[in-house]
Design a protein around this motif. Sequence first.
Motif, PDB file in Angstrom:
ATOM      1  N   GLN A  10       0.825  -1.204   0.000  1.00  0.00           N
ATOM      2  CA  GLN A  10       0.000   0.000   0.000  1.00  0.00           C
ATOM      3  C   GLN A  10       0.863   1.259   0.000  1.00  0.00           C
ATOM      4  OE1 GLN A  10      -3.288   0.323  -0.271  1.00  0.00           O
ATOM      5  NE2 GLN A  10      -3.043   2.545  -0.270  1.00  0.00           N
ATOM      6  N   LEU A  11       1.929   1.253   0.836  1.00  0.00           N
ATOM      7  CA  LEU A  11       2.795   2.439   0.907  1.00  0.00           C
ATOM      8  C   LEU A  11       3.570   2.642  -0.387  1.00  0.00           C
ATOM      9  CD1 LEU A  11       4.154   2.114   4.543  1.00  0.00           C
ATOM     10  CD2 LEU A  11       2.517   3.757   3.679  1.00  0.00           C
ATOM     11  N   ALA A  12       3.876   1.546  -1.102  1.00  0.00           N
ATOM     12  CA  ALA A  12       4.552   1.704  -2.393  1.00  0.00           C
ATOM     13  C   ALA A  12       3.659   2.480  -3.350  1.00  0.00           C
ATOM     14  CB  ALA A  12       4.894   0.327  -2.970  1.00  0.00           C
ATOM     15  N   SER A  13       2.352   2.141  -3.355  1.00  0.00           N
ATOM     16  CA  SER A  13       1.415   2.884  -4.201  1.00  0.00           C
ATOM     17  C   SER A  13       1.269   4.322  -3.714  1.00  0.00           C
ATOM     18  CB  SER A  13       0.062   2.190  -4.189  1.00  0.00           C
ATOM     19  OG  SER A  13      -0.882   2.937  -4.931  1.00  0.00           O
ATOM     20  N   ASP A  14       1.203   4.513  -2.353  1.00  0.00           N
ATOM     21  CA  ASP A  14       1.088   5.874  -1.806  1.00  0.00           C
ATOM     22  C   ASP A  14       2.332   6.694  -2.110  1.00  0.00           C
ATOM     23  OD1 ASP A  14      -1.311   5.069  -0.862  1.00  0.00           O
ATOM     24  OD2 ASP A  14      -0.662   4.821   1.219  1.00  0.00           O
ATOM     25  N   HIS A  64       4.791  11.191  -4.624  1.00  0.00           N
ATOM     26  CA  HIS A  64       5.849  11.742  -5.472  1.00  0.00           C
ATOM     27  C   HIS A  64       5.245  12.544  -6.625  1.00  0.00           C
ATOM     28  CE1 HIS A  64       9.792  12.111  -7.241  1.00  0.00           C
ATOM     29  NE2 HIS A  64       9.343  11.595  -8.413  1.00  0.00           N
ATOM     30  N   ALA A  65       4.143  12.025  -7.195  1.00  0.00           N
ATOM     31  CA  ALA A  65       3.491  12.757  -8.287  1.00  0.00           C
ATOM     32  C   ALA A  65       2.933  14.083  -7.770  1.00  0.00           C
ATOM     33  CB  ALA A  65       2.376  11.898  -8.887  1.00  0.00           C
ATOM     34  N   ARG A  66       2.334  14.086  -6.562  1.00  0.00           N
ATOM     35  CA  ARG A  66       1.803  15.335  -6.008  1.00  0.00           C
ATOM     36  C   ARG A  66       2.932  16.320  -5.703  1.00  0.00           C
ATOM     37  NH1 ARG A  66      -1.874  11.709  -3.484  1.00  0.00           N
ATOM     38  NH2 ARG A  66      -0.550  11.531  -1.646  1.00  0.00           N
ATOM     39  N   VAL A  67       4.101  15.804  -5.239  1.00  0.00           N
ATOM     40  CA  VAL A  67       5.243  16.701  -4.977  1.00  0.00           C
ATOM     41  C   VAL A  67       5.705  17.365  -6.257  1.00  0.00           C
ATOM     42  CG1 VAL A  67       7.669  16.726  -4.321  1.00  0.00           C
ATOM     43  CG2 VAL A  67       6.001  15.552  -2.878  1.00  0.00           C
ATOM     44  N   GLU A  92       9.553   6.896   4.828  1.00  0.00           N
ATOM     45  CA  GLU A  92      10.031   6.305   6.081  1.00  0.00           C
ATOM     46  C   GLU A  92       9.175   5.091   6.467  1.00  0.00           C
ATOM     47  OE1 GLU A  92      10.010   9.342   8.974  1.00  0.00           O
ATOM     48  OE2 GLU A  92      11.627  10.507   8.069  1.00  0.00           O
ATOM     49  N   ALA A  93       7.847   5.246   6.361  1.00  0.00           N
ATOM     50  CA  ALA A  93       6.974   4.114   6.682  1.00  0.00           C
ATOM     51  C   ALA A  93       7.193   2.947   5.740  1.00  0.00           C
ATOM     52  CB  ALA A  93       5.510   4.578   6.619  1.00  0.00           C
ATOM     53  N   LEU A  94       7.447   3.249   4.446  1.00  0.00           N
ATOM     54  CA  LEU A  94       7.688   2.181   3.477  1.00  0.00           C
ATOM     55  C   LEU A  94       8.974   1.432   3.809  1.00  0.00           C
ATOM     56  CD1 LEU A  94       7.064   0.710   0.851  1.00  0.00           C
ATOM     57  CD2 LEU A  94       8.234   2.547  -0.390  1.00  0.00           C
ATOM     58  N   ALA A  95      10.029   2.143   4.196  1.00  0.00           N
ATOM     59  CA  ALA A  95      11.293   1.492   4.553  1.00  0.00           C
ATOM     60  C   ALA A  95      11.100   0.580   5.766  1.00  0.00           C
ATOM     61  CB  ALA A  95      12.362   2.549   4.831  1.00  0.00           C
ATOM     62  N   ALA A  96      10.330   1.068   6.771  1.00  0.00           N
ATOM     63  CA  ALA A  96      10.104   0.241   7.949  1.00  0.00           C
ATOM     64  C   ALA A  96       9.309  -1.015   7.606  1.00  0.00           C
ATOM     65  CB  ALA A  96       9.362   1.062   9.003  1.00  0.00           C
ATOM     66  N   ALA A  97       8.263  -0.864   6.768  1.00  0.00           N
ATOM     67  CA  ALA A  97       7.472  -2.036   6.387  1.00  0.00           C
ATOM     68  C   ALA A  97       8.282  -3.011   5.554  1.00  0.00           C
ATOM     69  CB  ALA A  97       6.233  -1.587   5.614  1.00  0.00           C
ATOM     70  N   THR A  98       9.163  -2.488   4.651  1.00  0.00           N
ATOM     71  CA  THR A  98      10.002  -3.358   3.814  1.00  0.00           C
ATOM     72  C   THR A  98      11.011  -4.111   4.667  1.00  0.00           C
ATOM     73  OG1 THR A  98       9.747  -1.796   1.975  1.00  0.00           O
ATOM     74  CG2 THR A  98      11.534  -3.409   1.815  1.00  0.00           C
ATOM     75  N   ALA A  99      11.567  -3.453   5.689  1.00  0.00           N
ATOM     76  CA  ALA A  99      12.533  -4.119   6.557  1.00  0.00           C
ATOM     77  C   ALA A  99      11.883  -5.272   7.314  1.00  0.00           C
ATOM     78  CB  ALA A  99      13.111  -3.103   7.538  1.00  0.00           C
TER      79      ALA A  99
END
Length: 999
Positions: A467-471, A476-479, A568-575
């Motif tokens: 989910q965070l990968a999609s978010d 990134h697109a909004r930035v 940051e949340a994506l890195a934690a979930a991937t770890a």
Amino acid sequence: MRLHRLDINAFGPFGGAQTVDFDELSAAGLFLLHGPTGAGKTSVLDAVCFALYGAVPGARQSGQGLTLRSDHAAPATRTEVRLELTVAGRRLEVTRQPPWERPKKRGTGTTTDKAQSLLREYDASAGAWKDLSRSHQEIGEEITQLLGMSREQFCQVVLLPQGDFARFLRADAEARGKLLGRLFDTHRFAEVERRLAERRRAAETEVRDGDTALLADAHRMQQAAGDTAEAPLPDLAPGDPGVAETVLSWAAVARSTARERLTVAHCVRTAAAAAHTEADHDLDDVRELARLQRRFTETRERAARLEERADAHREAQQRMERARKAEAVAPALDLRETAEAEHRSAAAEEVRARAALSPEFGDAGAPGLAAAARRAAEELGGLESARRAERRLTELTTERASLDRQERADEEALQDAEGWLAAWEETRAGLRTHIESAQEAAARAEQLAVQRDPAGARLAAARLRDQLASDTEDAHARVLAARERATDARAHWLDLKEQRLKGIAAELAASLTDGEACTVCGATEHPAPARKVDGHIDREAEEQALAAYQRADEERAEHEQRLGLVREALAAATAEAADAPTEQLAAHVEELEREHARARAAASGLHAARERLAHAELEQERRVAARQQAALRTAARVSRREAIDGQRASLEQELTQARGAADSVAARAAQLEREAARLTDAADAVRTAEVTAERLKDADARLADAAFRAGFDTPAAASAALLDDAAHRDLQRRLDVWQSEEAAVRAVLAEADTAAAAQQPPADLTEAERTAEAAARRLQDTASRQDAAARRCTELDRLSAQAAASVRRLGPLREEYDRVARLAALAAGTSADNERRMRLESYVLAARLEQVAAAATVRLQRMSSGRYTLVHSADRAGRGRSGLGLHVVDAWTGRERDTATLSGGETFFASLALALGLADVVTDEAGGVRLDTLFIDEGFGSLDDQTLDEVLDVLDSLRERDRSVGIVSHVADLRRRIHAQLEIVKERTGSVVRQRGVR
């Protein structure tokens, strides 16, 4: 009062736990509370007020209960505010928890927890906190008593709202009165005004009610006087002057006229009474004559009727004479009837008794029947021994049958026990095998449970990673889009700024005036000022473009911050999930769940298997014991059966002789009992029939003799002459009535007055009654007129006395009303004696406002470099009331002007000085409670640098009284000037507090 520490949890915009250390902030004297709009700066002040009073300030009071809870808080996190402070030399800790909806501990949905409060005090000797109260009401009363001010006063004195004081400077007298009334609690003076007004209205009502009652009495007197009143009652209203005197004078005239009418009515009634008496005497004489004449005629008619019934009367007399003679024969007749009835009953009973006997006793007399009954009784007595033997034989037969049943039951029990015990070893082995299998399944379920939880956590992390990968891609697109918008906005702003600079000369030329110096070159002549061209960009357009660029840049920064949080949340979930595919992890977790469910299902029968084994072991012990007991009972029954058989044979032989031809001894005994009873009854019936026959013969002889002596030929003739009681009474009554009627007729015909009246002409009663009725009507009319006149005089006397009493009672009420009305008008400012039209509450508030103005002037002169002074004015404004005016004196011009003419910056520091002065006065009013911590909310953006320095110097001087002042402001320059800061930062998960002390 000094604040030390504030702990906030799930309150307002703060989703988690936040702490504010006021001791560190107060060390510098001044500290700054800043942050972006909506971050929660005011919520910090709300938390302080909520901790102390259980409510938030002012218009935010609607934020009570569940709405105080942060929308960012986790569902199970409790909303709580804890404040530690020192007041009146006591270190206290107040904890408040508003009502909140939490998830139910069982089932789904939510439930509401009630609000909670806790007050603790630090015990220095023990070095620990001790609980004081958990009651909302007790804590509120304790805090209010210690601080000496209500919540409204606290919010106005400690949390200084500059907007309110700016409005206070420009407000009229009514608005100032409302604010000062709340702060100084002058409602008791307003209550005095209200009570005086109520007393005035009540006294006025009493006076009007008294006049109304007096006029009502006058109208009742007018009704009572009727047409006797010589003049009508004057048309007066309650409160008119002279009401009492007019009513009393009119009543005196009405009473005099009514008494004159009463005298005339009395004379007329006396004459009518004499005429009525004479007519009554004549009517009585005529009535007596008519009565005597009617009496004589009626008596002659009664005598004729008696003569017609004379033969019937003589016949009744003869019948009565024969009945008196027959009464002497009546006892003999009764005796003969009784004897005959007894003989018929005895003969019938004899026939019935003989019919029940055997033919051999058909002609036997009473002695023979009695002898036969005695022989049957003797034979019956000899059968008693046989009866006992028969009962014993029945008991032995029953016992023998019971032994047979027990033997059959024991045989069945032995067979059942032997069959069950034969399969016992196999049953026990099977139960033990089932228990061992269930134990192994339970161990397997525990192992799988240990593996399942880490696998589930890894699966959840993998799903969050996806989910965070999609978010992340979306963020990134909004930035990128926000960066592009910010770049475009900056370019647009720079373009407009460049265009404005090109046409700045025309913009400056637009403000030139002939004869005035140019702000650029200083020349007073402007021969060729620049002109605006089409498409000129003014300052407002440039500022709008700058604001749009700033908004776009803030949006870009916000999107970048969100992108960082998502990464940051994506890195934690991937770890945590590593690189394993989500589908593979889901299949693994599902397999673990299925195996765990199967193991738990297999292990669920462990307890039941153990219970079945225990029950089987108990059943085995019970069946072994039952088998042993059945064998013992079988051996005992053999000897008992042999003894019973011997006793039965002996008794059967004895009973065969006693029964004879009957089926049983009891049957033989019953036959003898019935035979003896029938013989006895027949003997008694024969003797009774013989006795009654003798009595009947004797009664016939006595009856014949009595009839002959009474003069009757036969007893039947005497019986026919007898009368029963009813006939005798009826006949005697008719004879008595005849005699009474005959005596009455003779007496009336012998009266001299009646005979004389019969010789006179018939009386004319109708004419005499008509004359008497006419006289009675005349007397009644005159009496009614006299009574009406008397009642009129009595009612007028009563109402006059009542009116006089009302006049005496109204005197003190009128004096009381005049005195109270003067006091109420003076307190309300409507009296002519109150030249300034100042109400009592306004007078008190004017004195307080004068103290506030004096205290505010000390700081205002320093903030304005000695230019301005606040003064209280008691002048009236238009038609309004005086006493609450507030003016400012300008030392540069020497004039006094209204505070509404101050500029924005001047209004701010004037209102700040007013707020600080008001804080000092309210503190003194509350009993001198020290306020060591104050907060000032906004308003510094309207000051120039020099005025800002002077205002900060005044605030910094508060440290001389060991005070600390917190400034709530957006002004960026204050962040440079004030080093102790409390920053509120907005985040997606709720605002957080960042504190920086003195550098």
